[in-house]
Design a protein around this motif. Structure first.
Motif, PDB file in Angstrom:
ATOM      1  N   GLY A  73     123.421  71.619  13.097  1.00 51.64           N
ATOM      2  CA  GLY A  73     122.536  72.745  12.842  1.00 51.64           C
ATOM      3  C   GLY A  73     121.891  72.701  11.465  1.00 51.64           C
ATOM      4  O   GLY A  73     120.802  73.276  11.261  1.00 51.64           O
ATOM      5  N   GLU A  74     122.516  72.018  10.518  1.00 58.09           N
ATOM      6  CA  GLU A  74     121.947  71.907   9.171  1.00 58.09           C
ATOM      7  C   GLU A  74     120.652  71.092   9.170  1.00 58.09           C
ATOM      8  O   GLU A  74     119.883  71.154   8.211  1.00 58.09           O
ATOM      9  CB  GLU A  74     122.959  71.250   8.233  1.00 58.09           C
ATOM     10  CG  GLU A  74     124.266  72.028   8.100  1.00 58.09           C
ATOM     11  CD  GLU A  74     125.295  71.267   7.286  1.00 58.09           C
ATOM     12  OE1 GLU A  74     124.917  70.251   6.659  1.00 58.09           O
ATOM     13  OE2 GLU A  74     126.476  71.678   7.300  1.00 58.09           O
ATOM     14  N   TYR A  75     120.436  70.342  10.232  1.00 56.58           N
ATOM     15  CA  TYR A  75     119.260  69.476  10.312  1.00 56.58           C
ATOM     16  C   TYR A  75     118.299  69.962  11.401  1.00 56.58           C
ATOM     17  O   TYR A  75     117.522  69.185  11.954  1.00 56.58           O
ATOM     18  CB  TYR A  75     119.688  68.038  10.613  1.00 56.58           C
ATOM     19  CG  TYR A  75     120.691  67.490   9.628  1.00 56.58           C
ATOM     20  CD1 TYR A  75     120.277  66.857   8.463  1.00 56.58           C
ATOM     21  CD2 TYR A  75     122.064  67.628   9.868  1.00 56.58           C
ATOM     22  CE1 TYR A  75     121.209  66.353   7.556  1.00 56.58           C
ATOM     23  CE2 TYR A  75     122.996  67.130   8.967  1.00 56.58           C
ATOM     24  CZ  TYR A  75     122.569  66.498   7.820  1.00 56.58           C
ATOM     25  OH  TYR A  75     123.497  66.015   6.921  1.00 56.58           O
ATOM     26  N   GLY A  76     118.348  71.258  11.677  1.00 55.89           N
ATOM     27  CA  GLY A  76     117.561  71.821  12.773  1.00 55.89           C
ATOM     28  C   GLY A  76     116.082  71.535  12.673  1.00 55.89           C
ATOM     29  O   GLY A  76     115.440  71.210  13.682  1.00 55.89           O
ATOM     30  N   ASP A  77     115.515  71.659  11.489  1.00 58.19           N
ATOM     31  CA  ASP A  77     114.081  71.427  11.338  1.00 58.19           C
ATOM     32  C   ASP A  77     113.714  69.983  11.669  1.00 58.19           C
ATOM     33  O   ASP A  77     112.667  69.723  12.280  1.00 58.19           O
ATOM     34  CB  ASP A  77     113.641  71.767   9.914  1.00 58.19           C
ATOM     35  CG  ASP A  77     113.714  73.265   9.629  1.00 58.19           C
ATOM     36  OD1 ASP A  77     113.729  74.038  10.612  1.00 58.19           O
ATOM     37  OD2 ASP A  77     113.773  73.645   8.442  1.00 58.19           O
ATOM     38  N   GLU A  78     114.551  69.048  11.265  1.00 58.80           N
ATOM     39  CA  GLU A  78     114.277  67.634  11.528  1.00 58.80           C
ATOM     40  C   GLU A  78     114.262  67.327  13.023  1.00 58.80           C
ATOM     41  O   GLU A  78     113.444  66.532  13.502  1.00 58.80           O
ATOM     42  CB  GLU A  78     115.315  66.751  10.837  1.00 58.80           C
ATOM     43  CG  GLU A  78     115.314  66.837   9.318  1.00 58.80           C
ATOM     44  CD  GLU A  78     116.366  65.944   8.696  1.00 58.80           C
ATOM     45  OE1 GLU A  78     116.745  64.941   9.350  1.00 58.80           O
ATOM     46  OE2 GLU A  78     116.825  66.260   7.578  1.00 58.80           O
ATOM     47  N   PHE A  79     115.160  67.966  13.754  1.00 58.21           N
ATOM     48  CA  PHE A  79     115.275  67.709  15.189  1.00 58.21           C
ATOM     49  C   PHE A  79     114.484  68.703  16.041  1.00 58.21           C
ATOM     50  O   PHE A  79     114.560  68.666  17.269  1.00 58.21           O
ATOM     51  CB  PHE A  79     116.745  67.770  15.619  1.00 58.21           C
ATOM     52  CG  PHE A  79     117.586  66.639  15.088  1.00 58.21           C
ATOM     53  CD1 PHE A  79     117.625  65.412  15.736  1.00 58.21           C
ATOM     54  CD2 PHE A  79     118.341  66.803  13.935  1.00 58.21           C
ATOM     55  CE1 PHE A  79     118.401  64.375  15.257  1.00 58.21           C
ATOM     56  CE2 PHE A  79     119.124  65.771  13.436  1.00 58.21           C
ATOM     57  CZ  PHE A  79     119.152  64.547  14.097  1.00 58.21           C
ATOM     58  N   ASN A  80     113.741  69.568  15.360  1.00 62.74           N
ATOM     59  CA  ASN A  80     112.980  70.601  16.058  1.00 62.74           C
ATOM     60  C   ASN A  80     113.882  71.459  16.937  1.00 62.74           C
ATOM     61  O   ASN A  80     113.453  71.997  17.956  1.00 62.74           O
ATOM     62  CB  ASN A  80     111.860  69.968  16.907  1.00 62.74           C
ATOM     63  CG  ASN A  80     110.793  70.964  17.314  1.00 62.74           C
ATOM     64  OD1 ASN A  80     110.542  71.956  16.618  1.00 62.74           O
ATOM     65  ND2 ASN A  80     110.171  70.721  18.462  1.00 62.74           N
ATOM     66  N   ASP A 117     122.779  77.936  17.208  1.00 63.48           N
ATOM     67  CA  ASP A 117     122.084  79.112  17.730  1.00 63.48           C
ATOM     68  C   ASP A 117     120.578  78.872  17.656  1.00 63.48           C
ATOM     69  O   ASP A 117     120.041  78.477  16.617  1.00 63.48           O
ATOM     70  CB  ASP A 117     122.425  80.359  16.897  1.00 63.48           C
ATOM     71  CG  ASP A 117     123.857  80.807  17.115  1.00 63.48           C
ATOM     72  OD1 ASP A 117     124.439  80.402  18.136  1.00 63.48           O
ATOM     73  OD2 ASP A 117     124.397  81.529  16.253  1.00 63.48           O
ATOM     74  N   GLY A 118     119.905  79.101  18.754  1.00 64.18           N
ATOM     75  CA  GLY A 118     118.458  78.923  18.781  1.00 64.18           C
ATOM     76  C   GLY A 118     118.021  77.541  19.255  1.00 64.18           C
ATOM     77  O   GLY A 118     116.836  77.314  19.503  1.00 64.18           O
ATOM     78  N   TRP A 119     118.962  76.620  19.384  1.00 61.64           N
ATOM     79  CA  TRP A 119     118.613  75.290  19.880  1.00 61.64           C
ATOM     80  C   TRP A 119     118.384  75.349  21.393  1.00 61.64           C
ATOM     81  O   TRP A 119     118.916  76.208  22.087  1.00 61.64           O
ATOM     82  CB  TRP A 119     119.730  74.288  19.585  1.00 61.64           C
ATOM     83  CG  TRP A 119     119.752  73.803  18.157  1.00 61.64           C
ATOM     84  CD1 TRP A 119     119.912  74.565  17.039  1.00 61.64           C
ATOM     85  CD2 TRP A 119     119.624  72.445  17.709  1.00 61.64           C
ATOM     86  NE1 TRP A 119     119.888  73.783  15.910  1.00 61.64           N
ATOM     87  CE2 TRP A 119     119.712  72.460  16.292  1.00 61.64           C
ATOM     88  CE3 TRP A 119     119.441  71.233  18.347  1.00 61.64           C
ATOM     89  CZ2 TRP A 119     119.625  71.308  15.521  1.00 61.64           C
ATOM     90  CZ3 TRP A 119     119.356  70.072  17.582  1.00 61.64           C
ATOM     91  CH2 TRP A 119     119.442  70.121  16.189  1.00 61.64           C
ATOM     92  N   SER A 120     117.581  74.427  21.895  1.00 64.55           N
ATOM     93  CA  SER A 120     117.307  74.361  23.330  1.00 64.55           C
ATOM     94  C   SER A 120     117.583  72.952  23.855  1.00 64.55           C
ATOM     95  O   SER A 120     117.613  71.979  23.086  1.00 64.55           O
ATOM     96  CB  SER A 120     115.849  74.734  23.628  1.00 64.55           C
ATOM     97  OG  SER A 120     114.965  73.800  23.021  1.00 64.55           O
ATOM     98  N   VAL A 121     117.795  72.863  25.156  1.00 65.57           N
ATOM     99  CA  VAL A 121     117.986  71.570  25.825  1.00 65.57           C
ATOM    100  C   VAL A 121     116.768  71.336  26.708  1.00 65.57           C
ATOM    101  O   VAL A 121     116.564  72.030  27.703  1.00 65.57           O
ATOM    102  CB  VAL A 121     119.264  71.549  26.674  1.00 65.57           C
ATOM    103  CG1 VAL A 121     119.443  70.162  27.316  1.00 65.57           C
ATOM    104  CG2 VAL A 121     120.486  71.914  25.833  1.00 65.57           C
TER     105      VAL A 121
END
Length: 322
Positions: free
Chosen positions: A166-173, A200-204
């Motif tokens: 999750g710390e790299y959320g922006d990188e992985f969109n 939280d907020g990530w999608s598959v």
């Protein structure tokens, strides 16, 4: 009087000659019998008899009839299904290989519409489908051991665990690149999003196994961050430097097996095909060789034929009738 005597002597001589010939014939027959009883000819005769008996036993199983194997279009199942299909075809069966969605694949074997599959990932990936259908089919056991599913990233990304992804959320969109909706690895990834607080907020994002592999290759060539729903064995690990993200919560489960399942009644209807499917087992090196050849552009049919031609000893193990 003399004439009668000579006739009598001639008759006696003829009878004596007949007795000599008969005695010689009896002696020769006895000699031949002794030779067969004590010499090498007897061993050859016995060996010949054993070979004849063995041929009769193997001849009890006739390799003929129509058989349909179903599979999901993952790299592993495309490779394994085409290889065992080629083996059955070479034996004399009329083989049909049909790609299906996961759920339909299981349903078709359970209902008897299809004869079998070598594509059951257990206990996790196809766990729900196994619980639903296993009572209506015959489980022949693993054809591959040591399979694994999980979240996969290129080695060059900094993230190494689902806990810190999750710390790299922006990188992985904030996106996992997935495969077909409903696949076990997709469901496990959806569970991971709910389990790990940082996600939280990530999608598959679901698509297909082929589209996932293409996205992974493109990102890898450009050294861009990407996280995919992955599994092994798979050709991508031979072609790219990848790693599984650590999963301390065990969302993806432990190592899995890929198992063979057949319809009820197959053993009675086609005992030879049943035995071959039961014998079918191989290791990761062999598995990967077929997948890599297909990935390089060889058709699954040609890759399977090449494998069978170059691995006859293994094929012999699969086709041995007990």
């Amino acid at each position: 009087m003399l004439k009668g005597t000579w006739k009598s002597l001639g008759l006696v001589a003829m009878l004596a000659l007949i007795m000599v010939i008969a005695a010689c014939g009896s002696s020769d027959e006895g000699s031949g019998s002794d030779s067969e009883g004590n010499g090498e000819d007897t061993e050859q005769s016995e060996d010949s008899g054993s070979d004849s008996e063995g041929s009769s036993e193997s001849g009890d199983i006739t390799h003929e009839g129509e058989i349909e194997l179903v599979y999901v279009e993952w790299a592993t199942e495309i490779a394994s299904t085409h290889v065992i299909g080629k083996v059955l075809e070479d034996l004399g069966y009329d083989v049909t290989l049909t790609p299906l969605d996961n759920a339909v694949m299981w349903q078709s074997v359970a209902s008897g519409d299809a004869d079998g599959m070598v594509a059951a990932w257990l206990p996790n990936t196809h766990g729900n489908l196994y619980e639903e259908h296993s009572d209506s089919m015959v489980e022949l056991g693993p054809n591959f051991e040591g399979a694994k599913i999980g979240a996969v990233v290129p080695e060059y990304v900094e993230a190494d665990s689902l806990e810190n992804l999750g710390e790299y959320g922006d990188e992985f969109n904030e996106t996992f690149t997935g495969i077909e909706p409903g696949a076990g690895v997709v469901q496990a990834t959806e569970d991971a999003v709910e389990t790990y607080e940082g996600l939280d907020g990530w999608s598959v994002q679901t698509s297909s196994s082929g589209a996932m592999a293409t996205s992974l290759q493109e990102a890898y060539e450009n050294e861009e961050p990407i996280v995919v729903t992955g599994w092994s064995p798979h050709w991508k690990f031979a072609e790219m430097d990848l790693k599984y993200l650590e999963d301390p919560e065990g969302v993806y489960g432990d190592a899995e097996t890929i198992e063979t399942m057949v319809r009820e009644g197959l053993e009675e209807d086609m005992p030879g095909a049943y035995q071959v499917l039961d014998n079918f087992k191989w290791g990761e090196e062999k598995f990967n060789s077929v997948m890599s050849e297909i990935q390089a552009g060889t058709s699954p049919e040609d890759a399977a034929a090449n494998f069978v031609e170059n691995n006859q000893e293994l094929v012999d193990e699969w086709t041995t009738m007990e």
